[in-house]
Design an enzyme around this catalytic site. Structure first.
Site, mmCIF file in Angstrom:
data_model
loop_
_atom_site.group_PDB
_atom_site.id
_atom_site.type_symbol
_atom_site.label_atom_id
_atom_site.label_comp_id
_atom_site.label_asym_id
_atom_site.label_seq_id
_atom_site.Cartn_x
_atom_site.Cartn_y
_atom_site.Cartn_z
ATOM 1 N N LYS A 156 0.932 -0.946 0.196
ATOM 2 C CA LYS A 156 0.251 0.002 0.467
ATOM 3 C C LYS A 156 1.043 1.277 -0.106
ATOM 4 O O LYS A 156 0.981 2.035 -0.628
ATOM 5 C CB LYS A 156 -0.995 -0.001 1.017
ATOM 6 C CG LYS A 156 -1.750 -1.018 0.834
ATOM 7 C CD LYS A 156 -2.735 -1.150 2.308
ATOM 8 C CE LYS A 156 -3.022 -1.088 3.459
ATOM 9 N NZ LYS A 156 -1.920 -2.795 3.441
ATOM 10 N N ASP A 176 8.875 -6.846 -5.714
ATOM 11 C CA ASP A 176 7.904 -7.309 -4.542
ATOM 12 C C ASP A 176 7.507 -9.155 -5.142
ATOM 13 O O ASP A 176 6.856 -8.994 -5.849
ATOM 14 C CB ASP A 176 6.575 -6.551 -4.496
ATOM 15 C CG ASP A 176 6.056 -6.732 -3.406
ATOM 16 O OD1 ASP A 176 5.346 -8.164 -2.988
ATOM 17 O OD2 ASP A 176 5.525 -5.909 -2.395
ATOM 18 N N VAL A 236 11.936 3.588 6.094
ATOM 19 C CA VAL A 236 10.448 4.278 6.157
ATOM 20 C C VAL A 236 9.278 2.673 6.773
ATOM 21 O O VAL A 236 8.342 3.147 7.175
ATOM 22 C CB VAL A 236 10.039 5.750 6.009
ATOM 23 C CG1 VAL A 236 8.712 6.266 6.355
ATOM 24 C CG2 VAL A 236 10.892 6.648 5.051
ATOM 25 N N GLU A 267 13.835 2.195 19.732
ATOM 26 C CA GLU A 267 12.890 3.686 19.957
ATOM 27 C C GLU A 267 12.705 3.250 21.112
ATOM 28 O O GLU A 267 12.228 2.759 21.704
ATOM 29 C CB GLU A 267 11.496 3.566 18.427
ATOM 30 C CG GLU A 267 12.277 3.386 17.023
ATOM 31 C CD GLU A 267 11.170 3.446 16.395
ATOM 32 O OE1 GLU A 267 10.000 3.144 16.625
ATOM 33 O OE2 GLU A 267 11.492 2.605 14.748
ATOM 34 N N HIS A 289 11.000 8.515 13.597
ATOM 35 C CA HIS A 289 9.082 8.024 13.253
ATOM 36 C C HIS A 289 8.289 8.589 13.233
ATOM 37 O O HIS A 289 7.199 8.174 14.073
ATOM 38 C CB HIS A 289 8.780 6.678 14.923
ATOM 39 C CG HIS A 289 8.470 4.563 13.895
ATOM 40 N ND1 HIS A 289 8.199 4.155 14.569
ATOM 41 C CD2 HIS A 289 7.381 5.181 13.604
ATOM 42 C CE1 HIS A 289 7.706 2.988 14.257
ATOM 43 N NE2 HIS A 289 6.656 3.526 13.074
ATOM 44 N N LEU A 290 7.814 9.694 12.292
ATOM 45 C CA LEU A 290 7.492 10.485 11.707
ATOM 46 C C LEU A 290 6.207 9.992 11.323
ATOM 47 O O LEU A 290 5.496 10.653 10.490
ATOM 48 C CB LEU A 290 7.780 11.655 11.725
ATOM 49 C CG LEU A 290 7.883 12.557 12.972
ATOM 50 C CD1 LEU A 290 8.813 13.925 12.564
ATOM 51 C CD2 LEU A 290 7.683 12.950 13.754
ATOM 52 N N GLY A 291 6.443 8.944 10.208
ATOM 53 C CA GLY A 291 5.732 8.312 9.186
ATOM 54 C C GLY A 291 4.377 8.827 9.045
ATOM 55 O O GLY A 291 3.618 9.496 8.228
ATOM 56 N N ALA A 292 4.063 8.378 10.207
ATOM 57 C CA ALA A 292 2.054 8.418 10.081
ATOM 58 C C ALA A 292 1.523 9.245 10.841
ATOM 59 O O ALA A 292 0.353 9.566 12.007
ATOM 60 C CB ALA A 292 1.467 7.131 10.997
HETATM 61 N N1 LIG Z 1 7.103 5.054 9.818
HETATM 62 C C1 LIG Z 1 5.385 5.224 9.648
HETATM 63 O O1 LIG Z 1 5.475 5.331 10.461
HETATM 64 C C2 LIG Z 1 4.802 3.938 8.995
HETATM 65 C C3 LIG Z 1 3.806 4.161 8.959
HETATM 66 C C4 LIG Z 1 2.993 3.234 7.822
HETATM 67 C C5 LIG Z 1 3.866 2.141 7.142
HETATM 68 N N2 LIG Z 1 4.790 1.855 7.709
HETATM 69 C C6 LIG Z 1 5.421 0.601 7.223
HETATM 70 O O2 LIG Z 1 5.571 0.560 6.062
HETATM 71 C C7 LIG Z 1 6.013 -1.081 5.933
HETATM 72 C C8 LIG Z 1 5.087 -1.334 4.452
HETATM 73 O O3 LIG Z 1 3.531 -0.990 4.558
HETATM 74 P P1 LIG Z 1 2.361 -0.915 4.031
HETATM 75 O O4 LIG Z 1 1.055 -0.392 4.540
HETATM 76 O O5 LIG Z 1 2.423 -0.792 2.828
HETATM 77 O O6 LIG Z 1 1.841 -3.127 4.238
HETATM 78 P P2 LIG Z 1 1.508 -3.435 2.931
HETATM 79 O O7 LIG Z 1 1.800 -5.356 3.456
HETATM 80 O O8 LIG Z 1 0.554 -2.817 2.617
HETATM 81 O O9 LIG Z 1 2.620 -4.087 1.725
HETATM 82 C C9 LIG Z 1 4.097 -4.523 2.554
HETATM 83 C C10 LIG Z 1 4.789 -5.283 1.416
HETATM 84 O O10 LIG Z 1 5.845 -5.884 1.182
HETATM 85 C C11 LIG Z 1 5.622 -7.180 0.652
HETATM 86 N N3 LIG Z 1 6.701 -8.368 0.801
HETATM 87 C C12 LIG Z 1 6.835 -9.262 1.786
HETATM 88 N N4 LIG Z 1 8.247 -8.956 2.055
HETATM 89 C C13 LIG Z 1 8.296 -9.058 0.701
HETATM 90 C C14 LIG Z 1 9.903 -9.366 0.503
HETATM 91 N N5 LIG Z 1 10.967 -10.035 1.340
HETATM 92 N N6 LIG Z 1 10.580 -8.594 -0.425
HETATM 93 C C15 LIG Z 1 9.254 -7.659 -1.015
HETATM 94 N N7 LIG Z 1 8.509 -7.073 -0.860
HETATM 95 C C16 LIG Z 1 8.502 -8.274 0.312
HETATM 96 C C17 LIG Z 1 4.572 -7.468 0.606
HETATM 97 O O11 LIG Z 1 3.938 -8.386 -0.489
HETATM 98 C C18 LIG Z 1 4.082 -6.019 0.600
HETATM 99 O O12 LIG Z 1 3.203 -6.069 -0.630
HETATM 100 C C19 LIG Z 1 5.414 -1.431 7.079
HETATM 101 O O13 LIG Z 1 6.005 -2.175 8.053
HETATM 102 C C20 LIG Z 1 4.428 -0.672 7.873
HETATM 103 O O14 LIG Z 1 4.510 -0.793 9.378
HETATM 104 C C21 LIG Z 1 5.703 2.390 8.490
HETATM 105 O O1 LIG Z 2 3.330 0.914 11.410
HETATM 106 C C1 LIG Z 2 2.473 2.049 11.391
HETATM 107 O O2 LIG Z 2 1.206 2.440 11.135
HETATM 108 C C2 LIG Z 2 3.798 3.269 11.770
HETATM 109 O O3 LIG Z 2 4.657 2.234 12.051
HETATM 110 C C3 LIG Z 2 3.044 4.372 12.453
HETATM 111 O O4 LIG Z 2 3.742 4.192 13.847
HETATM 112 P P1 LIG Z 2 3.032 5.009 14.946
HETATM 113 O O5 LIG Z 2 1.789 4.957 15.280
HETATM 114 O O6 LIG Z 2 3.703 5.159 15.698
HETATM 115 O O7 LIG Z 2 3.586 6.778 14.461
#
Ligand SMILES: NC(=O)c1ccc[n+]([C@@H]2O[C@H](COP(=O)([O-])OP(=O)(O)OC[C@H]3O[C@@H](n4cnc5c(N)ncnc54)[C@H](O)[C@@H]3O)[C@@H](O)[C@H]2O)c1
Ligand SMILES: O=C(O)[C@H](O)COP(=O)(O)O
Length: 582
Positions: A156, A176, A236, A267, A289-292
């Site tokens: 996503k 992916d 991120v 963290e 960790h500000l992504g969200a």
């Molecule tokens: N930094 C933040 O604040 C923040 C915010 C939102 C999401 N995230 C993180 O971002 C990441 C992705 O979120 P998302 O909602 O897109 O998840 P998602 O499940 O929609 O997408 C993850 C993708 O990774 C793929 N994948 C799994 N293993 C793999 C591999 N070995 N090689 C290549 N691709 C692989 C999956 O097929 C999937 O399409 C998660 O770890 C989530 O926790 C971080």
């Molecule tokens: O996986 C997530 O949704 C993000 O890492 C966001 O984490 P947070 O809610 O602690 O900001």
């Protein structure tokens, strides 16, 4: 008489959650906010709560879950659930829900912001200017346009990053193994077959996978060495997908021009650790960790998980559970009366005794057979079958853990969808539970034509039921045709179908102080006798008639004392009497 109010369910919120969702919770639940709890404090508080709402900081370990005696749901206001022991939650029947798309736009925009900040040295240039310097030639950047972005994880967030980066004029490659070709094509993303291929031709690499076994340490020293000299990398997603020591070394050696990191293995990081050193490195742009962390994303995830907490505590199925199957609300609505029916059928088996059988056929006929996802019915059966022990052993059974628990306890259920209308013709739907005799081959359930075997039938137990509107009804107990609601305290007696029996039973129960609310007599069905009758082959026609039995079902307003059931058999000529509370 004053109305006794049901105590409100309790929710513990351990991290900053937007008020939009909290306001929804407060209308019907008791909500406590306790931030920055130590692991010990969380352990001591958790037993009193029915729901726990967290973000990425709270570690929901196996110990926390085991201590959480009243917990029904862990709600993660965000995407990643790597801070929750999901398999332990599953074992304990605790639903884990998240907000799968509430913050993905925010995370993708943050990625783009970091990528541009990396390309144009924005943080360093800003700090330099603020310190009174004017260093225009020191901060020459690179452009996005025409560069190659390699995305690891085209889920996503990855997909939104791809679309935004496309708008900047970049060429997008992605790796992916589970990505859809058509989705990738619609976003003009080239899917590449291997990590080295992706790494070796990217100017920027960004990671968007979850942290799971296969992605932990996915980018180590060898992978960083495969990247172009002067390339830049971003994370991120989750700390731990990139080996932080290896990244530090690649930046130190000058192989990489820069890195942007929002997430760390620890963290918050401390300065003497590798994450701390990474943050301090001049070629690293770091955010905590500000992504969200946008107003919009926080509103979205808060409302999303708070609604789910309310639904789950009200007994509905979760819509975004990470450890339960997705069942559409309209499908669940159709199933709900049958869920109640099947649980009661499970409790009813075996009549009045402990569970001695472990192999069952659960047969759906008529309209209910058309429902594809019957997982809630399966779970309800396991819950009913194990009701006597689950309460005393202190575990919940639900859609989350039913299969696991059935497996652990050696219970086998074969679900059959029968389109054969023969037995269900008088009902729009019919559910039949056949408890197979121990260590015998599958046997045929009467009226279920596709189940076939010539094994002896005398020991199998059969219960059938249907739903009349929302009301579950038992329609058959072994060879007796009945029609009663499986509800409250019931006394079930088998007796010879002879005159005067009702009076005898009534007077013994009256003497024992047992008040009868209703009584139903269920005869042996002639149709069923043909199909299923214990040992009838040895009986003469006369004996068959003489030995005609009937079932008497009595609704009682209290639990029936043991001496009353004993007296019915001893004095009342009743063949068997069993009391059950449903
Ligand atoms: N930094 C933040 O604040 C923040 C915010 C939102 C999401 N995230 C993180 O971002 C990441 C992705 O979120 P998302 O909602 O897109 O998840 P998602 O499940 O929609 O997408 C993850 C993708 O990774 C793929 N994948 C799994 N293993 C793999 C591999 N070995 N090689 C290549 N691709 C692989 C999956 O097929 C999937 O399409 C998660 O770890 C989530 O926790 C971080
Ligand atoms: O996986 C997530 O949704 C993000 O890492 C966001 O984490 P947070 O809610 O602690 O900001």
């Amino acid at each position: 008489m004053p109305l006794i109010q049901k105590p409100r369910a309790k929710v513990l919120v351990t991290e900053k959650l937007s008020n939009d969702g909290m306001a929804l919770l407060r209308t019907s639940l008791d909500v406590d906010e306790h931030k920055n709890l130590s692991p010990k404090e969380l352990l001591s508080k958790i037993p009193e709560y029915n729901a726990l709402i967290i973000r990425s900081e709270t570690q929901v370990t196996d110990l926390v879950l085991q201590a959480a005696r009243n917990l029904k749901v862990v709600a993660r206001a965000g995407v990643g659930v790597d801070n929750v022991d999901v398999s332990e939650a599953t074992r304990l029947g605790i639903v884990v829900v998240n907000s799968p798309s509430g913050n993905i736009g925010a995370a993708a925009e943050h990625t783009i912001a970091l990528m541009m900040a990396l390309a144009r040295n924005i943080p360093e240039a800003c700090a330099s200017l603020k310190s009174g310097k004017w260093e225009r030639s020191k901060f020459i950047g690179v452009e996005m346009k025409g560069k190659v972005l390699g995305i690891i994880g085209l889920g996503k967030v990855g997909l939104i990053v791809a679309r935004l980066a496309k708008g900047l004029g970049m060429t997008i490659n992605a790796l992916d193994p589970y990505a859809s070709l058509s989705v990738a094509a619609s976003a003009s993303v080239n899917l590449v077959p291997s990590l080295p291929e992706l790494l070796s031709c990217s100017d920027f690499v960004t990671i968007h996978t979850p942290l799971i076994a296969s992605t932990r340490g996915m980018i180590g020293a060898a992978e960083l060495a495969q990247m172009k000299t002067g390339a830049r990398i971003l994370n991120v997603a989750r700390g731990g997908t990139i080996d932080e020591d290896a990244l530090l070394a690649a930046l130190e050696s000058g192989h990489l021009a820069g890195a942007a990191v929002d997430v760390f293995t620890t963290e918050p990081p401390t300065s003497d650790t590798t994450p701390g050193k990474l943050i301090a490195h001049p070629k690293v742009i770091a955010t905590p960790h500000l992504g969200a962390s946008t107003v919009e994303a926080q509103e979205n995830v808060s409302v999303d998980v708070c609604e789910q907490v309310l639904e789950i505590l009200n007994g509905s199925l979760p819509r975004s559970a990470v450890n339960a199957p997705l069942i559409l609300p309209e499908e669940y609505q159709k199933l709900q009366p049958f869920v109640r029916l099947v649980e009661k059928i499970g409790i009813r088996h075996p009549p009045g005794g402990s569970m001695t059988r472990n192999t069952f056929d659960l047969i759906y006929q008529g309209e209910v057979a058309g429902i594809h996802n019957t997982r809630p019915l399966y779970a309800a059966l396991i819950k009913g079958l194990l009701a006597p022990i689950s309460a005393s052993e202190g575990f919940n059974i639900n859609i989350v853990n039913a299969e696991l628990i059935a497996h652990e306890r050696g219970i086998f259920v074969s679900e059959q969808h029968s389109r054969d209308p023969s037995d269900s013709s008088s009902y729009s739907s019919l559910v039949t539970l056949v408890a197979r005799p121990p260590s015998r081959a599958p046997s045929r359930a009467p009226g279920v034509t596709e189940s076939s075997s010539s094994a002896p039938q005398q020991q199998q137990r059969i219960i059938c039921g249907t739903c009349s509107g929302n009301r579950p009804l038992i329609t058959r107990l072994d060879r007796f045709e009945a029609s009663f609601e499986p509800q409250g305290n019931l006394l079930i007696c088998v007796n010879y179908d002879s005159p005067g029996k009702i009076g005898v039973v009534g007077s013994i129960l009256g003497r024992e102080g047992v008040n009868i609310n209703f009584m139903i007599v269920a005869p042996v069905s002639p149709k069923l006798r043909d199909n299923y009758d214990e040992g009838d082959a040895q009986l003469t026609e006369k004996e068959k008639l003489d030995s005609t039995e009937a079932l008497m079902i009595l609704g009682i307003d209290q639990a029936v004392p043991e001496q009353a059931t004993a007296a019915l058999v001893k004095e009342g000529g009743v063949l068997s009497a069993s009391a059950i509370t449903l």
